[in-house]
Scaffold this active site. Structure first.
Site, PDB file in Angstrom:
ATOM      1  N   GLY A 179      -2.969   7.379  -3.705  1.00  0.00           N
ATOM      2  CA  GLY A 179      -1.986   8.422  -4.014  1.00  0.00           C
ATOM      3  C   GLY A 179      -1.531   9.259  -2.835  1.00  0.00           C
ATOM      4  CG  ASN A 201       3.556   6.792  -0.359  1.00  0.00           C
ATOM      5  OD1 ASN A 201       4.481   7.127   0.379  1.00  0.00           O
ATOM      6  ND2 ASN A 201       2.763   5.762  -0.102  1.00  0.00           N
ATOM      7  CG  LEU A 225       6.269  -6.969 -14.297  1.00  0.00           C
ATOM      8  CD1 LEU A 225       6.833  -7.020 -12.881  1.00  0.00           C
ATOM      9  CD2 LEU A 225       6.178  -8.381 -14.885  1.00  0.00           C
ATOM     10  CG  HIS A 229       7.053  -4.093  -1.393  1.00  0.00           C
ATOM     11  ND1 HIS A 229       6.103  -4.467  -2.321  1.00  0.00           N
ATOM     12  CD2 HIS A 229       7.016  -5.027  -0.412  1.00  0.00           C
ATOM     13  CE1 HIS A 229       5.536  -5.593  -1.928  1.00  0.00           C
ATOM     14  NE2 HIS A 229       6.074  -5.952  -0.779  1.00  0.00           N
ATOM     15  CG  ASP A 275       7.791  -6.440  -5.063  1.00  0.00           C
ATOM     16  OD1 ASP A 275       7.685  -5.251  -5.374  1.00  0.00           O
ATOM     17  OD2 ASP A 275       6.816  -7.168  -4.790  1.00  0.00           O
ATOM     18  CD  GLU A 277       4.398   3.104   2.074  1.00  0.00           C
ATOM     19  OE1 GLU A 277       4.620   1.990   1.609  1.00  0.00           O
ATOM     20  OE2 GLU A 277       3.328   3.720   1.882  1.00  0.00           O
TER      21      GLU A 277
END
Ligand code: GAR
Length: 189
Positions: free
Chosen positions: A12, A14, A87, A102, A143, A172
């Site tokens: 976590g 990000n 997903l 990603h 993706d 990121e």
């Protein structure tokens, strides 16, 4: 005022960076953090920063609409995947704009099983000279949604997968919150 729900499965960093970026912002609020992993460190980071957290099982995610109902009640404008590994089912992709980060330059190193460290190991193994990040819309395939933003970094011959991971995390953290903010205010193309 726009409301974001973050979905995260792991550490976590990000998620934390996004929460901190929007802290005190009058136009964007991180409403909640959601995880499929009750041991995710992302949950602790969010709670420490005063963001409400939710966990859910595979069954709840794929065989109920409880999450959809809760997100709708909370008037969420966008879902952000920040290291979320499952997903996303169609009932969510149809209802919300969803964006993902990603850790590679898609379409390279994407698809099922290509996440986190596996990506950086493959990049080093293939002696790539560069890698990077991709921020993209999410559809019901791994993706494959439209790309919003990419940024590159060099990969040196001596770089280990950990070295690449570190460079990618820097990219990121630098770009993801700003891109989220831009997408929130320009709407989906
Ligand atoms: C990030 O590098 C993100 O790009 C990646 O997981 C990491 C999560 O780090 N996501 C994927 O691989 C999705 N396919 P964090 O938990 O420290 O934010």
């Amino acid at each position: 005022m726009k409301k974001i729900a973050i979905f995260a499965s792991g550490s976590g960093s990000n998620a934390q960076n996004i929460i901190e970026y929007f802290n005190g912002n009058r136009n964007v609020i991180v409403d909640s953090l959601w995880s499929n992993n009750e041991n995710a460190y992302a949950l602790i980071r969010a709670e420490r920063l005063g963001v409400e957290t939710f966990t859910f099982s595979r069954d709840e995610f794929y065989h109920s609409i409880d999450i959809l109902d809760e997100l709708t009640d909370r008037k969420i404008d966008m879902i952000v995947l920040a290291g979320f590994l499952w997903l996303v089912p169609r009932y969510l992709t149809e209802e919300f704009p969803i964006i993902n980060i990603h850790p590679a330059l898609l379409p390279k190193y994407g698809g099922k099983g290509m996440y986190g460290h596996f990506v950086h190991e493959a990049v080093v193994k293939n002696k790539e000279k560069s890698s990077g990040i991709t921020i993209h819309y999410v559809n019901e395939k791994y993706d494959e949604g439209n790309i919003i933003f990419q940024a590159n970094c060099d990969v040196e011959k001596s770089d280990t997968p950990d070295d690449v991971a570190q460079k990618i995390h820097l990219l990121e953290h630098e770009h993801f919150p700003r891109v989220i903010e831009e997408v929130l205010y320009q709407g989906q193309d």
